[in-house]
Design a protein around this motif. Structure first.
Motif, PDB file in Angstrom:
ATOM      1  N   GLY B 122       0.789  -1.231   0.000  1.00 34.56           N
ATOM      2  CA  GLY B 122       0.000   0.000   0.000  1.00 34.56           C
ATOM      3  C   GLY B 122       0.819   1.278   0.000  1.00 34.56           C
ATOM      4  O   GLY B 122       0.262   2.361  -0.029  1.00 34.56           O
ATOM      5  N   SER B 123       2.142   1.193   0.025  1.00 28.12           N
ATOM      6  CA  SER B 123       2.938   2.419  -0.009  1.00 28.12           C
ATOM      7  C   SER B 123       3.567   2.585  -1.386  1.00 28.12           C
ATOM      8  O   SER B 123       3.505   1.684  -2.220  1.00 28.12           O
ATOM      9  CB  SER B 123       4.027   2.360   1.048  1.00 28.12           C
ATOM     10  OG  SER B 123       4.930   1.353   0.706  1.00 28.12           O
ATOM     11  N   ARG B 124       4.189   3.735  -1.598  1.00 25.89           N
ATOM     12  CA  ARG B 124       4.801   4.001  -2.901  1.00 25.89           C
ATOM     13  C   ARG B 124       5.968   3.051  -3.158  1.00 25.89           C
ATOM     14  O   ARG B 124       6.265   2.677  -4.265  1.00 25.89           O
ATOM     15  CB  ARG B 124       5.298   5.444  -2.957  1.00 25.89           C
ATOM     16  CG  ARG B 124       4.198   6.411  -3.342  1.00 25.89           C
ATOM     17  CD  ARG B 124       4.758   7.778  -3.550  1.00 25.89           C
ATOM     18  NE  ARG B 124       5.486   8.260  -2.382  1.00 25.89           N
ATOM     19  CZ  ARG B 124       6.161   9.391  -2.346  1.00 25.89           C
ATOM     20  NH1 ARG B 124       6.224  10.141  -3.406  1.00 25.89           N
ATOM     21  NH2 ARG B 124       6.780   9.785  -1.258  1.00 25.89           N
ATOM     22  N   GLN B 125       6.651   2.687  -2.061  1.00 22.47           N
ATOM     23  CA  GLN B 125       7.845   1.854  -2.183  1.00 22.47           C
ATOM     24  C   GLN B 125       7.501   0.363  -2.244  1.00 22.47           C
ATOM     25  O   GLN B 125       8.379  -0.459  -2.467  1.00 22.47           O
ATOM     26  CB  GLN B 125       8.763   2.104  -0.978  1.00 22.47           C
ATOM     27  CG  GLN B 125       9.391   3.471  -0.949  1.00 22.47           C
ATOM     28  CD  GLN B 125      10.309   3.682  -2.128  1.00 22.47           C
ATOM     29  OE1 GLN B 125      11.136   2.837  -2.431  1.00 22.47           O
ATOM     30  NE2 GLN B 125      10.153   4.798  -2.805  1.00 22.47           N
ATOM     31  N   ALA B 126       6.219   0.043  -2.049  1.00 25.01           N
ATOM     32  CA  ALA B 126       5.842  -1.364  -1.908  1.00 25.01           C
ATOM     33  C   ALA B 126       6.256  -2.210  -3.108  1.00 25.01           C
ATOM     34  O   ALA B 126       6.866  -3.276  -2.934  1.00 25.01           O
ATOM     35  CB  ALA B 126       4.344  -1.466  -1.672  1.00 25.01           C
ATOM     36  N   SER B 127       5.943  -1.735  -4.314  1.00 21.10           N
ATOM     37  CA  SER B 127       6.267  -2.529  -5.517  1.00 21.10           C
ATOM     38  C   SER B 127       7.761  -2.751  -5.625  1.00 21.10           C
ATOM     39  O   SER B 127       8.213  -3.839  -5.984  1.00 21.10           O
ATOM     40  CB  SER B 127       5.777  -1.809  -6.766  1.00 21.10           C
ATOM     41  OG  SER B 127       4.401  -1.677  -6.705  1.00 21.10           O
ATOM     42  N   VAL B 128       8.534  -1.689  -5.308  1.00 20.61           N
ATOM     43  CA  VAL B 128      10.002  -1.797  -5.391  1.00 20.61           C
ATOM     44  C   VAL B 128      10.489  -2.850  -4.392  1.00 20.61           C
ATOM     45  O   VAL B 128      11.326  -3.690  -4.720  1.00 20.61           O
ATOM     46  CB  VAL B 128      10.648  -0.423  -5.087  1.00 20.61           C
ATOM     47  CG1 VAL B 128      12.154  -0.515  -5.131  1.00 20.61           C
ATOM     48  CG2 VAL B 128      10.136   0.624  -6.056  1.00 20.61           C
ATOM     49  N   ARG B 129       9.924  -2.791  -3.183  1.00 17.87           N
ATOM     50  CA  ARG B 129      10.332  -3.762  -2.159  1.00 17.87           C
ATOM     51  C   ARG B 129      10.003  -5.190  -2.592  1.00 17.87           C
ATOM     52  O   ARG B 129      10.811  -6.099  -2.435  1.00 17.87           O
ATOM     53  CB  ARG B 129       9.596  -3.464  -0.848  1.00 17.87           C
ATOM     54  CG  ARG B 129      10.120  -2.247  -0.138  1.00 17.87           C
ATOM     55  CD  ARG B 129       9.242  -1.914   1.031  1.00 17.87           C
ATOM     56  NE  ARG B 129       9.756  -0.791   1.783  1.00 17.87           N
ATOM     57  CZ  ARG B 129       9.145  -0.241   2.801  1.00 17.87           C
ATOM     58  NH1 ARG B 129       7.969  -0.695   3.184  1.00 17.87           N
ATOM     59  NH2 ARG B 129       9.684   0.761   3.451  1.00 17.87           N
ATOM     60  N   VAL B 130       8.803  -5.369  -3.139  1.00 22.39           N
ATOM     61  CA  VAL B 130       8.387  -6.710  -3.589  1.00 22.39           C
ATOM     62  C   VAL B 130       9.316  -7.192  -4.702  1.00 22.39           C
ATOM     63  O   VAL B 130       9.776  -8.339  -4.678  1.00 22.39           O
ATOM     64  CB  VAL B 130       6.901  -6.703  -4.043  1.00 22.39           C
ATOM     65  CG1 VAL B 130       6.523  -8.021  -4.701  1.00 22.39           C
ATOM     66  CG2 VAL B 130       5.986  -6.452  -2.858  1.00 22.39           C
ATOM     67  N   CYS B 131       9.613  -6.297  -5.652  1.00 22.40           N
ATOM     68  CA  CYS B 131      10.484  -6.686  -6.765  1.00 22.40           C
ATOM     69  C   CYS B 131      11.880  -7.067  -6.263  1.00 22.40           C
ATOM     70  O   CYS B 131      12.466  -8.039  -6.732  1.00 22.40           O
ATOM     71  CB  CYS B 131      10.600  -5.558  -7.775  1.00 22.40           C
ATOM     72  SG  CYS B 131       9.092  -5.292  -8.668  1.00 22.40           S
ATOM     73  N   GLU B 132      12.397  -6.279  -5.331  1.00 22.48           N
ATOM     74  CA  GLU B 132      13.725  -6.586  -4.781  1.00 22.48           C
ATOM     75  C   GLU B 132      13.718  -7.950  -4.091  1.00 22.48           C
ATOM     76  O   GLU B 132      14.668  -8.719  -4.188  1.00 22.48           O
ATOM     77  CB  GLU B 132      14.130  -5.507  -3.772  1.00 22.48           C
ATOM     78  CG  GLU B 132      14.618  -4.245  -4.430  1.00 22.48           C
ATOM     79  CD  GLU B 132      14.830  -3.108  -3.438  1.00 22.48           C
ATOM     80  OE1 GLU B 132      15.170  -2.017  -3.910  1.00 22.48           O
ATOM     81  OE2 GLU B 132      14.647  -3.318  -2.221  1.00 22.48           O
ATOM     82  N   GLU B 133      12.623  -8.209  -3.389  1.00 20.82           N
ATOM     83  CA  GLU B 133      12.524  -9.473  -2.660  1.00 20.82           C
ATOM     84  C   GLU B 133      12.389 -10.648  -3.634  1.00 20.82           C
ATOM     85  O   GLU B 133      12.925 -11.723  -3.375  1.00 20.82           O
ATOM     86  CB  GLU B 133      11.334  -9.403  -1.701  1.00 20.82           C
ATOM     87  CG  GLU B 133      11.489 -10.196  -0.433  1.00 20.82           C
ATOM     88  CD  GLU B 133      12.770  -9.909   0.344  1.00 20.82           C
ATOM     89  OE1 GLU B 133      13.026  -8.740   0.686  1.00 20.82           O
ATOM     90  OE2 GLU B 133      13.519 -10.865   0.606  1.00 20.82           O
ATOM     91  N   ILE B 134      11.695 -10.430  -4.743  1.00 14.70           N
ATOM     92  CA  ILE B 134      11.580 -11.502  -5.760  1.00 14.70           C
ATOM     93  C   ILE B 134      12.975 -11.831  -6.301  1.00 14.70           C
ATOM     94  O   ILE B 134      13.303 -12.984  -6.526  1.00 14.70           O
ATOM     95  CB  ILE B 134      10.646 -11.094  -6.928  1.00 14.70           C
ATOM     96  CG1 ILE B 134       9.205 -10.955  -6.428  1.00 14.70           C
ATOM     97  CG2 ILE B 134      10.670 -12.136  -8.037  1.00 14.70           C
ATOM     98  CD1 ILE B 134       8.238 -10.434  -7.475  1.00 14.70           C
ATOM     99  N   ASP B 135      13.798 -10.785  -6.496  1.00  9.52           N
ATOM    100  CA  ASP B 135      15.158 -11.007  -7.003  1.00  9.52           C
ATOM    101  C   ASP B 135      15.971 -11.890  -6.062  1.00  9.52           C
ATOM    102  O   ASP B 135      16.936 -12.538  -6.491  1.00  9.52           O
ATOM    103  CB  ASP B 135      15.876  -9.671  -7.206  1.00  9.52           C
ATOM    104  CG  ASP B 135      15.323  -8.905  -8.401  1.00  9.52           C
ATOM    105  OD1 ASP B 135      14.686  -9.550  -9.250  1.00  9.52           O
ATOM    106  OD2 ASP B 135      15.511  -7.679  -8.459  1.00  9.52           O
ATOM    107  N   ARG B 136      15.602 -11.894  -4.783  1.00 10.41           N
ATOM    108  CA  ARG B 136      16.353 -12.703  -3.808  1.00 10.41           C
ATOM    109  C   ARG B 136      15.825 -14.140  -3.717  1.00 10.41           C
ATOM    110  O   ARG B 136      16.451 -14.978  -3.108  1.00 10.41           O
ATOM    111  CB  ARG B 136      16.275 -12.044  -2.429  1.00 10.41           C
ATOM    112  CG  ARG B 136      16.953 -10.694  -2.374  1.00 10.41           C
ATOM    113  CD  ARG B 136      17.054 -10.195  -0.950  1.00 10.41           C
ATOM    114  NE  ARG B 136      17.669  -8.896  -0.917  1.00 10.41           N
ATOM    115  CZ  ARG B 136      17.002  -7.745  -0.838  1.00 10.41           C
ATOM    116  NH1 ARG B 136      15.696  -7.743  -0.755  1.00 10.41           N
ATOM    117  NH2 ARG B 136      17.644  -6.593  -0.821  1.00 10.41           N
TER     118      ARG B 136
END
Lengths: 206, 195
Positions: B122-136
């Motif tokens: 729900g935050s602006r950074q959420a998608s970025v965080r999810v994408c970074e986590e997928i990369d891991r």
């Protein structure tokens, strides 16, 4: 009575089915299970909260960045392709046309060979008195030769057709189908120029 | 999938087989997003990514005459992309089923794996965080998640791409999401503790 909460697999499966919209072909027991799950969700704040977490995750997954290749990528790939297609499948109609033409041409060739053979045999028979049987013998020889040469002629015509096809594909690949008329026009112009040059040379000599 | 110039895949393939370079360019444009997604998920080396994408499309071109429309054209292209990336990983001796990072906090290391979902959604950074986590995540999990959520592929289609049974795809997908959710909750709970 102990309440059985929905596990994470059940929650994900429910969200997946909703995302994919497979309501029409879903099995009856799955549909009933979904209804039971929904009923449980309506009354259970714990499972509802877990469902919301997953719903949020699904939304974020759908918003993930998609990598962008450079704008020129498609052009770069097209340029890097080999000039000719390694394999090209001919349609059955094309194959039938090639084989039909080859068969006709070889039949004509065959008839011509028989006639030549017979003429030679008759000449030999006429010249030499004791070779009365030579006409029949030579006819047989011609037939044997014919059997050997026919597949060879068919193969040769097939190769010729393949070369013509390759030239046509190469031209289309190089200049594009829209510019083929332009290329044809240029070729005709070149032929006309050469012809004019040749005839003027002949005129000068005469 | 209908492409931008209104040709269906059969017409497009037919035009390519007849030597039309513009038709092939169209095929590349229609599928570069899908191929890019598979390659960028699976290939860790930035300098190799574009070359691998190019290699995939050359293979598509060379094998197009053998395509019999027994599945969607995009699924077939994605399968070539996956196989090419798999060969790359094997050649470089890189793992497919193991975590791709070393710095992530394991779920078991965390005192509590139940965080507030608002921490990472729900935050602006959420998608970025999810994408970074997928990369891991392990490469195979990231690929399945991308195909399902970004390309709307069904379990069966993903199974065709990865040559895995539908049940295995489903199981990997569920495990991937569970792992992703747990890691996001752990990571952002821990960050709050450290702050």
């Amino acid at each position: 009575m102990r309440v059985r909460h929905l596990n994470e697999i059940e929650i994900q499966a429910l969200l997946d089915r909703r995302a994919m919209g497979t309501a029409a072909d879903v099995a009856v027991e799955v549909y009933r299970k979904d209804l039971d799950s929904q009923e449980h969700l309506d009354n259970c704040p714990i499972c509802r909260s877990e469902m919301e977490v997953y719903r949020g995750l699904y939304q974020e997954l759908g918003r993930c960045r998609v990598p962008h290749l450079p704008r020129s990528f498609a052009r770069k790939v097209t340029f890097s392709l080999p000039p000719f297609r390694a394999k090209r499948t001919r349609t059955r109609l094309q194959l039938a046309a090639i084989w039909g033409t080859s068969l006709l041409v070889s039949l004509f060739w065959l008839l011509a060979q028989i006639n030549i053979g017979l003429v030679v045999a008759r000449s030999v028979a006429a010249v030499s008195g004791f070779l009365h049987q030579s006409e029949a013998t030579l006819s047989l020889l011609v037939a044997v030769l014919r059997l050997f040469f026919d597949p060879a002629s068919i193969w040769f015509l097939g190769q010729l057709s393949g070369v013509a096809g390759a030239v046509e594909r190469a031209l289309t690949a190089q200049v594009g189908p829209a510019n083929m008329i332009l290329v044809a026009g240029l070729v005709l112009l070149m032929i006309a120029s050469v012809d004019k040059l040749y005839s003027s040379t002949l005129r000068q000599r005469s | 999938m209908e492409n931008r110039v209104g040709l269906d895949p059969r017409q497009l393939v037919d035009r390519i087989l007849n030597g039309d370079p513009n038709a092939f360019k169209q095929l590349v444009k229609d599928n570069e997003r899908l191929v890019g997604q598979v390659v960028f998920r699976m290939i860790p080396n930035d300098s190799d990514k574009e070359d691998v994408c190019q290699d995939i499309f050359v293979k598509v071109y060379q094998n197009l005459a053998a395509f019999r429309f027994d599945c969607k054209l995009s699924t077939w292209i994605a399968r070539i992309a996956f196989t090419t990336c798999l060969n790359y990983l094997e050649k470089k001796k890189l793992p497919l089923y193991e975590d791709t990072n070393t710095d992530n906090h394991g779920v078991d290391d965390c005192p509590s794996a139940t965080g507030d979902p608002e921490n990472w959604t729900g935050s602006r950074q959420a998608s970025v965080r999810v994408c970074e986590e997928i990369d891991r995540l392990p490469v195979i999990y990231g690929t399945i998640l991308s195909l399902f959520h970004l390309h709307d592929m069904s379990y069966a289609e993903i199974g065709q791409v990865l040559r895995l049974p539908d049940g295995t795809v489903k199981s990997y997908l569920f495990r991937a999401r569970k792992l992703l959710k747990e890691r996001l909750q752990v990571r952002y709970s821990l960050e709050e503790l450290c702050a």
